[in-house]
Each structure stands twice: as C-alpha cells, then as structure tokens.
Design a protein around this motif. Structure first.
Motif, PDB file in Angstrom:
ATOM      1  N   TYR A  94       0.970  -1.219   0.081  1.00 29.68           N
ATOM      2  CA  TYR A  94      -0.023  -0.004   0.036  1.00 29.68           C
ATOM      3  C   TYR A  94       0.866   1.272   0.031  1.00 29.68           C
ATOM      4  O   TYR A  94       1.601   1.639   0.943  1.00 29.68           O
ATOM      5  CB  TYR A  94      -0.859   0.088   1.362  1.00 29.68           C
ATOM      6  CG  TYR A  94      -1.957   1.010   1.227  1.00 29.68           C
ATOM      7  CD1 TYR A  94      -3.098   1.088   0.598  1.00 29.68           C
ATOM      8  CD2 TYR A  94      -1.613   2.213   2.121  1.00 29.68           C
ATOM      9  CE1 TYR A  94      -4.065   1.977   0.880  1.00 29.68           C
ATOM     10  CE2 TYR A  94      -2.511   3.341   2.232  1.00 29.68           C
ATOM     11  CZ  TYR A  94      -3.598   3.174   1.414  1.00 29.68           C
ATOM     12  OH  TYR A  94      -4.764   4.089   1.480  1.00 29.68           O
ATOM     13  N   GLY A  95       0.964   2.094  -1.025  1.00 27.18           N
ATOM     14  CA  GLY A  95       2.014   3.266  -1.264  1.00 27.18           C
ATOM     15  C   GLY A  95       1.085   4.281  -0.522  1.00 27.18           C
ATOM     16  O   GLY A  95       0.123   4.165  -0.328  1.00 27.18           O
ATOM     17  N   TYR A  96       1.791   5.515  -0.609  1.00 26.42           N
ATOM     18  CA  TYR A  96       1.430   6.718  -0.012  1.00 26.42           C
ATOM     19  C   TYR A  96       1.027   6.412   1.556  1.00 26.42           C
ATOM     20  O   TYR A  96      -0.121   7.333   2.045  1.00 26.42           O
ATOM     21  CB  TYR A  96       0.063   7.308  -0.534  1.00 26.42           C
ATOM     22  CG  TYR A  96       0.764   8.032  -2.007  1.00 26.42           C
ATOM     23  CD1 TYR A  96       1.287   9.134  -1.782  1.00 26.42           C
ATOM     24  CD2 TYR A  96       0.175   7.843  -3.438  1.00 26.42           C
ATOM     25  CE1 TYR A  96       1.771  10.002  -2.733  1.00 26.42           C
ATOM     26  CE2 TYR A  96       0.742   8.221  -4.426  1.00 26.42           C
ATOM     27  CZ  TYR A  96       1.357   9.489  -4.031  1.00 26.42           C
ATOM     28  OH  TYR A  96       1.773   9.997  -5.314  1.00 26.42           O
ATOM     29  N   LEU A 151      -6.281   9.906   1.933  1.00 27.79           N
ATOM     30  CA  LEU A 151      -6.827  10.245   0.667  1.00 27.79           C
ATOM     31  C   LEU A 151      -6.754   9.044  -0.273  1.00 27.79           C
ATOM     32  O   LEU A 151      -7.669   8.817  -1.009  1.00 27.79           O
ATOM     33  CB  LEU A 151      -6.049  11.383  -0.062  1.00 27.79           C
ATOM     34  CG  LEU A 151      -5.989  11.807  -1.582  1.00 27.79           C
ATOM     35  CD1 LEU A 151      -7.421  12.409  -1.684  1.00 27.79           C
ATOM     36  CD2 LEU A 151      -4.840  12.655  -1.833  1.00 27.79           C
ATOM     37  N   VAL A 152      -5.670   8.265  -0.294  1.00 27.37           N
ATOM     38  CA  VAL A 152      -5.864   7.005  -1.394  1.00 27.37           C
ATOM     39  C   VAL A 152      -6.980   6.101  -0.945  1.00 27.37           C
ATOM     40  O   VAL A 152      -7.583   5.313  -1.733  1.00 27.37           O
ATOM     41  CB  VAL A 152      -4.386   6.367  -1.196  1.00 27.37           C
ATOM     42  CG1 VAL A 152      -4.425   4.896  -2.205  1.00 27.37           C
ATOM     43  CG2 VAL A 152      -3.383   7.195  -1.911  1.00 27.37           C
ATOM     44  N   ALA A 153      -7.106   5.975   0.519  1.00 30.53           N
ATOM     45  CA  ALA A 153      -8.107   5.079   0.929  1.00 30.53           C
ATOM     46  C   ALA A 153      -9.327   5.609   0.352  1.00 30.53           C
ATOM     47  O   ALA A 153     -10.374   4.706  -0.138  1.00 30.53           O
ATOM     48  CB  ALA A 153      -8.138   5.016   2.500  1.00 30.53           C
ATOM     49  N   ASN A 154      -9.768   6.718   0.321  1.00 32.62           N
ATOM     50  CA  ASN A 154     -10.990   7.380  -0.199  1.00 32.62           C
ATOM     51  C   ASN A 154     -11.137   7.115  -1.743  1.00 32.62           C
ATOM     52  O   ASN A 154     -12.212   6.969  -2.280  1.00 32.62           O
ATOM     53  CB  ASN A 154     -11.009   8.954   0.113  1.00 32.62           C
ATOM     54  CG  ASN A 154     -11.283   9.246   1.427  1.00 32.62           C
ATOM     55  OD1 ASN A 154     -11.718   8.399   2.495  1.00 32.62           O
ATOM     56  ND2 ASN A 154     -10.920  10.430   2.088  1.00 32.62           N
ATOM     57  N   ALA A 204     -14.329  -0.143  -5.272  1.00 28.59           N
ATOM     58  CA  ALA A 204     -13.696  -1.334  -4.355  1.00 28.59           C
ATOM     59  C   ALA A 204     -14.797  -1.883  -3.356  1.00 28.59           C
ATOM     60  O   ALA A 204     -15.330  -0.795  -2.618  1.00 28.59           O
ATOM     61  CB  ALA A 204     -12.549  -1.162  -3.846  1.00 28.59           C
ATOM     62  N   ASP A 205     -15.199  -3.045  -3.030  1.00 30.64           N
ATOM     63  CA  ASP A 205     -16.174  -3.298  -1.884  1.00 30.64           C
ATOM     64  C   ASP A 205     -15.346  -3.730  -0.803  1.00 30.64           C
ATOM     65  O   ASP A 205     -15.856  -3.651   0.440  1.00 30.64           O
ATOM     66  CB  ASP A 205     -16.897  -4.587  -2.445  1.00 30.64           C
ATOM     67  CG  ASP A 205     -17.854  -4.121  -3.438  1.00 30.64           C
ATOM     68  OD1 ASP A 205     -18.850  -3.096  -3.299  1.00 30.64           O
ATOM     69  OD2 ASP A 205     -17.501  -4.506  -4.683  1.00 30.64           O
ATOM     70  N   ARG A 206     -14.053  -4.158  -0.779  1.00 34.36           N
ATOM     71  CA  ARG A 206     -13.161  -4.375   0.303  1.00 34.36           C
ATOM     72  C   ARG A 206     -11.823  -4.373  -0.073  1.00 34.36           C
ATOM     73  O   ARG A 206     -11.448  -4.356  -1.307  1.00 34.36           O
ATOM     74  CB  ARG A 206     -13.543  -5.696   0.999  1.00 34.36           C
ATOM     75  CG  ARG A 206     -13.118  -6.783   0.229  1.00 34.36           C
ATOM     76  CD  ARG A 206     -13.899  -8.360   0.873  1.00 34.36           C
ATOM     77  NE  ARG A 206     -13.366  -8.510   2.064  1.00 34.36           N
ATOM     78  CZ  ARG A 206     -13.987  -8.746   3.229  1.00 34.36           C
ATOM     79  NH1 ARG A 206     -15.233  -8.727   3.120  1.00 34.36           N
ATOM     80  NH2 ARG A 206     -13.593  -8.865   4.638  1.00 34.36           N
ATOM     81  N   VAL A 207     -10.717  -4.407   0.843  1.00 33.37           N
ATOM     82  CA  VAL A 207      -9.422  -4.512   0.605  1.00 33.37           C
ATOM     83  C   VAL A 207      -8.640  -5.608   1.152  1.00 33.37           C
ATOM     84  O   VAL A 207      -8.863  -5.931   2.399  1.00 33.37           O
ATOM     85  CB  VAL A 207      -8.959  -3.231   0.979  1.00 33.37           C
ATOM     86  CG1 VAL A 207      -7.091  -2.886   0.930  1.00 33.37           C
ATOM     87  CG2 VAL A 207      -9.286  -1.900   0.078  1.00 33.37           C
ATOM     88  N   GLY A 265      -8.219   1.628   9.546  1.00 34.71           N
ATOM     89  CA  GLY A 265      -9.629   2.576   9.934  1.00 34.71           C
ATOM     90  C   GLY A 265      -9.720   3.694   8.859  1.00 34.71           C
ATOM     91  O   GLY A 265     -10.826   4.340   9.222  1.00 34.71           O
ATOM     92  N   PHE A 266      -8.852   3.809   8.141  1.00 34.21           N
ATOM     93  CA  PHE A 266      -9.260   4.986   7.061  1.00 34.21           C
ATOM     94  C   PHE A 266     -10.193   4.736   6.044  1.00 34.21           C
ATOM     95  O   PHE A 266     -10.613   5.525   5.114  1.00 34.21           O
ATOM     96  CB  PHE A 266      -7.633   5.505   6.238  1.00 34.21           C
ATOM     97  CG  PHE A 266      -6.885   6.095   7.155  1.00 34.21           C
ATOM     98  CD1 PHE A 266      -7.087   6.491   8.323  1.00 34.21           C
ATOM     99  CD2 PHE A 266      -5.579   6.479   6.782  1.00 34.21           C
ATOM    100  CE1 PHE A 266      -6.092   6.972   9.339  1.00 34.21           C
ATOM    101  CE2 PHE A 266      -4.511   7.050   7.485  1.00 34.21           C
ATOM    102  CZ  PHE A 266      -4.948   7.239   8.832  1.00 34.21           C
TER     103      PHE A 266
END
Length: 322
Positions: free
Chosen positions: A101-103, A120-123, A130-133, A145-146
């Motif tokens: 996971y970059g950034y 920001l990248v999570a958003n 995406a439905d999940r990571v 938690g982001f």
C-alpha cells in the motif's frame, strides 16, 4: 461441501492483475488452480491508461492484484481505472488486493500544512468502486481505519519466520530498527524463542534518520533485524553499523516490501549484512536482482491465495495466523 458447489464457487471467482506485479498474480492463480483473468492494460499515445476486460465478469467475485509500488502514480491510476471498469461491467464484488500500500507514510498531520495521503488514497479506492481491501503489512496498522469498507490485513510474519527458524540458536536475537516495530519484533521473539533488542531511531528528514542507542544485548550474537519495508536503506544500514559496533556477529535482515529506491542496493551491498530476506509483494528492481548473492526473495503467493479463497467462501482470514 460437495464437489459441484466447490466448482460453482471457483467458477464465480475471478482474479485479475494490472501491470504492477502480474508475476505474483500468476503465482496466486497457480496456487488456487485457476486461470488469471484476461484483460488488456496499456497506454494511449499520450500516456493515458487504456484498459479493457476481455471476459464476462457480471455477477463474479473479482479480486484485483495491484500493489501501488513504484512507479506509484502509474500503478495507483491503473488500480482505480481497473476497479471502475469492473464495477461498470457489473462484477458482484470487487476486492482490491494491495500486497503493498503506497502513500502510507503520511498517515497523520505531524506538522502544519501537510496532507494525509494514506487517507486520501483510501478514499480514492473506495470511491472508485472497491467493496473490500486485502493488503499485507501496512506501514501503519491504523490505516485500516481510513477505509469505510472492510480491510483484511495480512502479515508476512508466517512466511519470514519459517525461513528464519533454520537459524535458531542460543546466540540469536531479533532486533527492531525503531520503536514502532516492537510489536512485530515481539512476534518473532515469541515464535523463534529468542530475545529481542531495540535500536533507537529518530527521523530528522524525509530520507534521513539518526541512530541513538541500542536497548538490549547484541554482543557476540547473531542478529535478525526485522522491518516492514526497505526504501532508501539508510535506516537499515545505520542500524547494522551500530549493531556491529556493539559486537553483533552475523546480521540478517527480514523485510516484507523490497522498495529499494535510489541508491538503496549500493548501500545494502556495502553494509555489514550477511543476508536480506524479502517477499515478492512488489517486484525487485533490476539493481536488486543483480545483488542476488545477498538478497533472497520468498513468495507470499500462497498466503494471499489462501486469504482470497477464505474471503470468497466467507470464512475467517485471521485464522491463517493462529
């Protein structure tokens, strides 16, 4: 579960890959005995990303393997565009598989007028559809938690610790190069039945750290230094030098993500380190491949494959680490 139901589940499971680490995606598919999804990810003449999924994904459970490793912006854009494509193609569920996971460095405002890029990248990933990571060894665990979607956070600990079990001896100690890695080092200490030590590190700039002192006994000991990633290699090299000054014998380094940017390979090659063990969450640079006598790569494909199948079958992922 009968054979017919298993076959239906496999047929409904599809794995695709961008250009970031297609080799890892192929290994995952090989482990699961399924075919890698057919898609084209190229470029228009002006450099914009051109993408097309060449098979039906309607109603499928899709896993997209795409670490956001260097070139970070290119791979991140591919990830977002690929997710959008799958969403518009009516995939039933899209899981972004981010081995790296970059950034992630900017996970808080530690000074004025700076962004929180990890959020920001999570958003962006969430808003793209995406439905999940599914990810591995986040730089900071709180990044989970982001996201406003489920996150499965895997640890490379089982893969690396299995390799280091061969070094078990009374003269072996696990070391974390900074206080933030104490929990991770404790896991290795418990698993391998050895003592641990801490190298005090203070960051004084984006690419510069200062080593203070060593907490714990490393004199006349073989050392396993554990970290989540190696970027410029500065911290690892400084810590290795300090450990040598404190009387350490052979120094081994274990890290999940081999970023190896800038002059990292040259620094590590010249450092008093016997072996560097990393995983294939991201591909090795050409420079790193030339240093094959010191750098060893372990595959995380089976761990990711098992996690993907558990998510697909709605089974526990955390049980992989029991």
């Amino acid at each position: 579960m009968d054979k017919k139901r298993k076959l239906e589940e496999i047929n409904n499971l599809k794995i695709f890959s961008g250009n970031a680490n297609s080799v890892l995606a192929e290994k995952i598919c090989e482990h699961l005995s399924i075919r890698l999804g057919n898609a084209y990810v190229g470029r228009f003449p002006d450099g914009e990303i051109d993408l097309k999924v060449n098979e039906d994904v309607r109603g499928a459970d899709v896993f997209l393997v795409q670490p956001t490793c260097p070139p970070v912006n290119e791979n991140l854009a591919e990830l977002l565009i690929f997710i959008d494509c799958l969403k518009r193609a009516s995939a039933a569920r899209i899981t972004a598989v981010l081995p790296y996971y970059g950034y992630a460095r900017k996970d808080r405002k530690d000074e004025g007028r700076v962004p929180i890029t990890a959020k920001l990248v999570a958003n962006l990933i969430t808003e793209s559809g995406a439905d999940r990571v599914l990810t591995v060894d986040l730089h900071a665990a709180q990044i989970q938690g982001f996201f406003d979607i489920p996150v499965d956070h895997l640890l490379a600990f089982p893969v690396l610790s299995k390799y280091f079990e061969r070094l078990k001896s009374e003269d072996l100690v696990v070391v974390t190069p900074d206080v933030g890695g104490i929990k991770l080092a404790r896991n290795y200490s418990k698993k391998l039945g050895i003592k641990m030590a801490i190298v005090d590190k203070r960051r004084v700039g984006p690419e510069e750290t200062q080593i203070g002192f060593v907490i714990g006994d490393v004199n006349n000991k073989d050392v396993i230094m554990i970290d989540d990633l190696i970027a410029t290699g500065g911290s690892i090299v400084q810590a290795a030098n300090v450990l040598k000054e404190r009387g350490a014998k052979d120094i081994y380094v274990g890290a999940t993500h081999p970023v190896f940017c800038g002059s990292a390979v040259e620094k590590l090659s010249a450092a008093p380190i016997k072996e560097i063990i990393v995983t294939d969450t991201i591909p090795l640079t050409e420079k790193a491949k030339s240093c094959h006598d010191k750098i060893k790569v372990l595959s995380i494909s089976e761990l990711l494959g098992d996690a993907i199948m558990r998510i697909h079958r709605h089974e526990s992922v955390s049980s992989l680490f029991v």
